[in-house]
Scaffold this active site. Structure first.
Site, PDB file in Angstrom:
ATOM      1  N   ASP A   1     -19.031  -3.545  -3.207  1.00 27.48           N
ATOM      2  CA  ASP A   1     -19.035  -2.780  -4.453  1.00 27.48           C
ATOM      3  C   ASP A   1     -19.215  -3.608  -5.729  1.00 27.48           C
ATOM      4  O   ASP A   1     -19.187  -3.053  -6.829  1.00 27.48           O
ATOM      5  CB  ASP A   1     -17.749  -1.956  -4.562  1.00 27.48           C
ATOM      6  CG  ASP A   1     -16.495  -2.817  -4.401  1.00 27.48           C
ATOM      7  OD1 ASP A   1     -16.506  -3.999  -4.816  1.00 27.48           O
ATOM      8  OD2 ASP A   1     -15.501  -2.305  -3.865  1.00 27.48           O
TER       9      ASP A   1
ATOM     10  N   HIS B   1     -19.748  -8.386   4.106  1.00 26.32           N
ATOM     11  CA  HIS B   1     -20.408  -7.162   4.585  1.00 26.32           C
ATOM     12  C   HIS B   1     -21.601  -6.790   3.707  1.00 26.32           C
ATOM     13  O   HIS B   1     -22.005  -5.638   3.662  1.00 26.32           O
ATOM     14  CB  HIS B   1     -19.403  -6.004   4.676  1.00 26.32           C
ATOM     15  CG  HIS B   1     -18.423  -6.183   5.799  1.00 26.32           C
ATOM     16  ND1 HIS B   1     -17.289  -5.416   5.934  1.00 26.32           N
ATOM     17  CD2 HIS B   1     -18.407  -7.048   6.856  1.00 26.32           C
ATOM     18  CE1 HIS B   1     -16.621  -5.797   7.016  1.00 26.32           C
ATOM     19  NE2 HIS B   1     -17.267  -6.781   7.582  1.00 26.32           N
TER      20      HIS B   1
ATOM     21  N   CYS C   1     -41.694  -6.469   4.406  1.00 26.05           N
ATOM     22  CA  CYS C   1     -42.077  -7.817   3.962  1.00 26.05           C
ATOM     23  C   CYS C   1     -40.884  -8.654   3.506  1.00 26.05           C
ATOM     24  O   CYS C   1     -41.042  -9.809   3.125  1.00 26.05           O
ATOM     25  CB  CYS C   1     -43.126  -7.733   2.854  1.00 26.05           C
ATOM     26  SG  CYS C   1     -42.459  -7.232   1.246  1.00 26.05           S
TER      27      CYS C   1
ATOM     28  N   ASN D   1      -0.774  -5.541   1.798  1.00 26.94           N
ATOM     29  CA  ASN D   1      -1.479  -4.383   2.340  1.00 26.94           C
ATOM     30  C   ASN D   1      -0.468  -3.308   2.720  1.00 26.94           C
ATOM     31  O   ASN D   1       0.612  -3.615   3.208  1.00 26.94           O
ATOM     32  CB  ASN D   1      -2.301  -4.791   3.577  1.00 26.94           C
ATOM     33  CG  ASN D   1      -3.333  -3.744   3.950  1.00 26.94           C
ATOM     34  OD1 ASN D   1      -4.151  -3.370   3.124  1.00 26.94           O
ATOM     35  ND2 ASN D   1      -3.279  -3.261   5.176  1.00 26.94           N
TER      36      ASN D   1
ATOM     37  N   CYS E   1     -40.583  -0.548  -1.719  1.00 28.96           N
ATOM     38  CA  CYS E   1     -40.916  -1.929  -2.062  1.00 28.96           C
ATOM     39  C   CYS E   1     -42.044  -1.970  -3.092  1.00 28.96           C
ATOM     40  O   CYS E   1     -43.081  -1.327  -2.907  1.00 28.96           O
ATOM     41  CB  CYS E   1     -41.335  -2.669  -0.794  1.00 28.96           C
ATOM     42  SG  CYS E   1     -41.903  -4.350  -1.094  1.00 28.96           S
TER      43      CYS E   1
ATOM     44  N   CYS F   1     -36.826  -5.329   1.364  1.00 30.65           N
ATOM     45  CA  CYS F   1     -37.893  -4.563   1.994  1.00 30.65           C
ATOM     46  C   CYS F   1     -37.768  -4.661   3.514  1.00 30.65           C
ATOM     47  O   CYS F   1     -37.538  -5.728   4.063  1.00 30.65           O
ATOM     48  CB  CYS F   1     -39.251  -5.087   1.552  1.00 30.65           C
ATOM     49  SG  CYS F   1     -40.610  -4.237   2.368  1.00 30.65           S
TER      50      CYS F   1
END
Ligand code: ZN
Length: 259
Positions: free
Chosen positions: A112, A127, A138, A226, A160, A135
């Site tokens: 993000d 990630h 290419c 966490n 692209c 593309c």
């Protein structure tokens, strides 16, 4: 805002002490650091973006290759949430810790861009990232600027500029390999650190979930911040199940106050 419990205050002090006495501190962040910024975890269910088992199917490399329009349909609301999201106090706290010289690197499972928006400099996006698209034919890479906004606003699928094939956001989809160079550098950071801090990750997705082990095996300390338990809670020096946007600034404040 309710004050921290005395137990949590002790935890904050202990975490700050570990940071102050460490030589090389690194942080691994997961979806939990970005939920206060309004970004759902795109790998987990029940976020309102889908139901049942669709993420594994739609956010997969296979779907992207065979039915890119299905992927882009699914991705559009998430892309909007990410594009307009702002870093929260946890991102800003980590950037401040890095600027002070006490944090060497941020490894992240998030795509993000919020660590960059917060001002962090050494960020390893395990990630992938939404900052660039590549593309599919290419391999030309372009910045997200115009492409992403046009896609969010009117659904224009990005093509692209060189060869007109479809552009794929550089986020790692299910069934896709992690960027090997970044993974290698993250592993090196994990081996070099003497304090590994997990923030907002339940450590469920391999190989990233294995990074703290490489640090622990070389004698590093481990802090886990966490809400839900992780498989490494038993090996952590301290576990702080607290709101990241509250506790990170409190810890950083404590670290920097003493100097
Ligand atoms: Zn191309």
């Amino acid at each position: 805002m309710t004050p921290f419990s005395s137990q949590m205050l002790e935890g904050i002090e202990f975490a700050a002490e570990l940071i102050r006495s460490a030589r090389h501190v690194i942080v691994l962040t997961g979806a939990g650091i970005s939920t206060p910024s309004g970004i759902p975890d795109f790998r987990s269910e029940g976020t309102g973006l889908w139901s049942s088992d669709r993420p594994m199917e739609v956010a997969s490399l296979m779907t992207f290759r065979t039915h890119p329009e299905l992927f882009f349909d699914w991705f559009r609301p998430l892309a909007g949430q990410i594009y307009f999201a702002e870093p929260n106090l946890a991102h800003l706290g980590l950037a401040r810790l890095e600027a002070s010289g006490r944090l060497k690197a941020v490894l992240t499972q998030n795509v993000d861009m919020l660590h960059h928006k917060a001002g962090s400099k050494r960020v390893f996006e395990l990630h992938g990232t939404l900052r660039t698209l590549s593309c599919t034919r290419c391999y030309q890479q372009v910045g997200y600027g115009d492409y992403l906004l046009a896609f969010i606003e009117d659904g224009t699928i990005p093509y692209c500029p060189g060869c007109s094939a479809i552009l794929k956001p550089d986020i790692i989809l299910f069934g896709e390999q992690l960027p090997q160079k970044i993974l290698f550098e993250a592993q090196r950071e994990a081996r070099e650190c003497d304090l590994f801090i997990v923030v907002g990750s339940s450590l469920e997705v391999l190989p990233v979930a294995g990074l703290p082990i490489q640090a622990l095996d070389r004698g590093a300390h481990l802090i886990i911040i966490n809400h839900s338990p992780t498989y490494l809670n038993v090996r952590a020096d301290i576990v702080l199940p607290e709101d990241v946007a509250r506790i990170i600034p409190a810890i950083v404040e404590r670290v920097l106050d003493d100097h």
